[in-house]
Write a protein that holds these residues in place. Sequence first.
Motif, PDB file in Angstrom:
ATOM      1  N   GLY A  92       0.788  -1.222   0.000  1.00 22.42           N
ATOM      2  CA  GLY A  92       0.000   0.000   0.000  1.00 22.42           C
ATOM      3  C   GLY A  92       0.817   1.268   0.000  1.00 22.42           C
ATOM      4  N   MET A  93       2.031   1.200   0.552  1.00 18.02           N
ATOM      5  CA  MET A  93       2.925   2.364   0.589  1.00 18.02           C
ATOM      6  C   MET A  93       4.357   1.905   0.379  1.00 18.02           C
ATOM      7  SD  MET A  93       1.680   4.624   3.866  1.00 18.02           S
ATOM      8  CE  MET A  93      -0.052   4.849   4.282  1.00 18.02           C
ATOM      9  N   SER A  94       5.179   2.814  -0.113  1.00 15.19           N
ATOM     10  CA  SER A  94       6.608   2.504  -0.239  1.00 15.19           C
ATOM     11  C   SER A  94       7.233   2.535   1.152  1.00 15.19           C
ATOM     12  CB  SER A  94       7.302   3.528  -1.141  1.00 15.19           C
ATOM     13  OG  SER A  94       7.387   4.783  -0.481  1.00 15.19           O
ATOM     14  N   VAL A  95       8.449   2.021   1.254  1.00 15.47           N
ATOM     15  CA  VAL A  95       9.152   2.020   2.537  1.00 15.47           C
ATOM     16  C   VAL A  95       9.348   3.448   3.051  1.00 15.47           C
ATOM     17  CG1 VAL A  95      11.375   1.524   3.638  1.00 15.47           C
ATOM     18  CG2 VAL A  95      10.289  -0.207   2.205  1.00 15.47           C
ATOM     19  N   LEU A  96       9.680   4.359   2.156  1.00 14.32           N
ATOM     20  CA  LEU A  96       9.871   5.750   2.572  1.00 14.32           C
ATOM     21  C   LEU A  96       8.568   6.359   3.083  1.00 14.32           C
ATOM     22  CD1 LEU A  96      12.303   7.259  -0.087  1.00 14.32           C
ATOM     23  CD2 LEU A  96      12.785   6.685   2.289  1.00 14.32           C
ATOM     24  N   GLU A  97       7.458   6.064   2.403  1.00 14.48           N
ATOM     25  CA  GLU A  97       6.170   6.590   2.832  1.00 14.48           C
ATOM     26  C   GLU A  97       5.775   6.031   4.192  1.00 14.48           C
ATOM     27  OE1 GLU A  97       3.999   7.365  -1.492  1.00 14.48           O
ATOM     28  OE2 GLU A  97       3.975   5.354  -0.596  1.00 14.48           O
ATOM     29  N   LEU A  98       6.019   4.735   4.390  1.00 16.90           N
ATOM     30  CA  LEU A  98       5.712   4.109   5.677  1.00 16.90           C
ATOM     31  C   LEU A  98       6.584   4.688   6.784  1.00 16.90           C
ATOM     32  CD1 LEU A  98       5.340   0.407   4.491  1.00 16.90           C
ATOM     33  CD2 LEU A  98       3.547   1.780   5.572  1.00 16.90           C
ATOM     34  N   ALA A  99       7.871   4.843   6.488  1.00 16.68           N
ATOM     35  CA  ALA A  99       8.785   5.403   7.481  1.00 16.68           C
ATOM     36  C   ALA A  99       8.338   6.801   7.890  1.00 16.68           C
ATOM     37  CB  ALA A  99      10.207   5.437   6.933  1.00 16.68           C
ATOM     38  N   ASP A 106       1.528   9.093  12.080  1.00 21.23           N
ATOM     39  CA  ASP A 106       0.323   9.313  11.268  1.00 21.23           C
ATOM     40  C   ASP A 106      -0.532   8.047  11.217  1.00 21.23           C
ATOM     41  OD1 ASP A 106      -1.607  10.046   9.480  1.00 21.23           O
ATOM     42  OD2 ASP A 106      -0.236  10.840   7.970  1.00 21.23           O
ATOM     43  N   VAL A 107      -1.312   7.849  12.240  1.00 26.43           N
ATOM     44  CA  VAL A 107      -2.186   6.679  12.332  1.00 26.43           C
ATOM     45  C   VAL A 107      -3.281   6.727  11.273  1.00 26.43           C
ATOM     46  CG1 VAL A 107      -3.852   5.474  13.809  1.00 26.43           C
ATOM     47  CG2 VAL A 107      -1.712   6.341  14.779  1.00 26.43           C
ATOM     48  N   THR A 108      -3.731   7.917  10.936  1.00 27.74           N
ATOM     49  CA  THR A 108      -4.838   8.097   9.992  1.00 27.74           C
ATOM     50  C   THR A 108      -4.544   7.448   8.640  1.00 27.74           C
ATOM     51  OG1 THR A 108      -5.447  10.187  11.032  1.00 27.74           O
ATOM     52  CG2 THR A 108      -6.320   9.767   8.830  1.00 27.74           C
ATOM     53  N   GLN A 109      -3.326   7.625   8.123  1.00 24.59           N
ATOM     54  CA  GLN A 109      -2.971   7.033   6.837  1.00 24.59           C
ATOM     55  C   GLN A 109      -2.825   5.520   6.936  1.00 24.59           C
ATOM     56  OE1 GLN A 109      -2.669   8.428   3.733  1.00 24.59           O
ATOM     57  NE2 GLN A 109      -3.585  10.211   4.718  1.00 24.59           N
ATOM     58  N   LEU A 110      -2.299   5.051   8.045  1.00 24.40           N
ATOM     59  CA  LEU A 110      -2.062   3.613   8.204  1.00 24.40           C
ATOM     60  C   LEU A 110      -3.358   2.811   8.261  1.00 24.40           C
ATOM     61  CD1 LEU A 110       0.861   3.728  10.813  1.00 24.40           C
ATOM     62  CD2 LEU A 110       1.027   3.139   8.374  1.00 24.40           C
ATOM     63  N   VAL A 111      -4.393   3.349   8.893  1.00 27.75           N
ATOM     64  CA  VAL A 111      -5.645   2.596   9.021  1.00 27.75           C
ATOM     65  C   VAL A 111      -6.379   2.478   7.689  1.00 27.75           C
ATOM     66  CG1 VAL A 111      -5.981   3.174  11.452  1.00 27.75           C
ATOM     67  CG2 VAL A 111      -6.958   4.649   9.694  1.00 27.75           C
ATOM     68  N   LYS A 112      -5.937   3.212   6.670  1.00 29.11           N
ATOM     69  CA  LYS A 112      -6.542   3.082   5.349  1.00 29.11           C
ATOM     70  C   LYS A 112      -6.041   1.843   4.608  1.00 29.11           C
ATOM     71  CE  LYS A 112      -7.284   8.059   4.750  1.00 29.11           C
ATOM     72  NZ  LYS A 112      -6.945   9.268   3.977  1.00 29.11           N
ATOM     73  N   LEU A 113      -4.983   1.224   5.114  1.00 31.85           N
ATOM     74  CA  LEU A 113      -4.478  -0.007   4.511  1.00 31.85           C
ATOM     75  C   LEU A 113      -5.371  -1.176   4.927  1.00 31.85           C
ATOM     76  CD1 LEU A 113      -0.688   0.525   5.300  1.00 31.85           C
ATOM     77  CD2 LEU A 113      -1.796   0.783   3.074  1.00 31.85           C
ATOM     78  N   PRO A 114      -5.655  -2.117   4.019  1.00 33.17           N
ATOM     79  CA  PRO A 114      -6.552  -3.233   4.358  1.00 33.17           C
ATOM     80  C   PRO A 114      -5.995  -4.089   5.485  1.00 33.17           C
ATOM     81  CG  PRO A 114      -5.395  -3.668   2.300  1.00 33.17           C
ATOM     82  CD  PRO A 114      -5.125  -2.234   2.652  1.00 33.17           C
ATOM     83  N   GLY A 115      -6.856  -4.390   6.457  1.00 30.81           N
ATOM     84  CA  GLY A 115      -6.455  -5.257   7.562  1.00 30.81           C
ATOM     85  C   GLY A 115      -5.772  -4.540   8.708  1.00 30.81           C
ATOM     86  N   VAL A 116      -5.525  -3.234   8.567  1.00 25.65           N
ATOM     87  CA  VAL A 116      -4.849  -2.471   9.615  1.00 25.65           C
ATOM     88  C   VAL A 116      -5.877  -1.635  10.377  1.00 25.65           C
ATOM     89  CG1 VAL A 116      -3.086  -0.743  10.162  1.00 25.65           C
ATOM     90  CG2 VAL A 116      -2.714  -2.369   8.285  1.00 25.65           C
TER      91      VAL A 116
END
Length: 206
Positions: A92-99, A106-116
Amino acid sequence: MIGRIQGELLGKYGNTVLIDVRGIGYEVDAPLSVLCELPGKGGGVTLYTHFVVREDAQQLYGFMSLQDRDFFRLLIKVNGVGPKMAVTIMSGMSVLELADCFMREDVTQLVKLPGVGKKTAERLVIEMKDKLKQLSLSGSIGEQDLLSAEQQPLNDYKARQSEAEAALLALGYKPAEAKKAIAAVASEGLSVEQIIRDALKGMVKG
């Protein structure tokens, strides 16, 4: 431990690739970012791998760089994050974006990933923020260059959409979500990998 695999690409199925190594076909699960960088069928492939052995299965996970594999290994050390979820997160995101998400909490962006879910996202932020100090996050880590449509041609536009949708479903997105996301980005000039990548970006940012 199998740490690296090199051979001929036989095919891609969802987020799994089949690689022929001297007559033996290895199935390797990988983030969709990896699929975006792979050559066409018959091309040479080199992946850095993580080998998981369970009572009921043995599974290989593949990455284009050692840094991405190290990032995956940090993710699966987070409580509640297994290899399958780690692959989904890295799709869902590149390593740099996740880092960046972890460092900014930024929890808001992470919860948009499926299963998170929210609790998993919060746990990822807390644990990964410290773990990232183990990696040298230079500007090159996790940046994935998309293949052009000319490099990965598919004759039938509908077939490209169907293949992209199947890949998103394999990651855990609902059929309606996948279809809507693909419809929003797909055009006849895009390869399957580009459609998938753009659809994922749209869902994460939307």
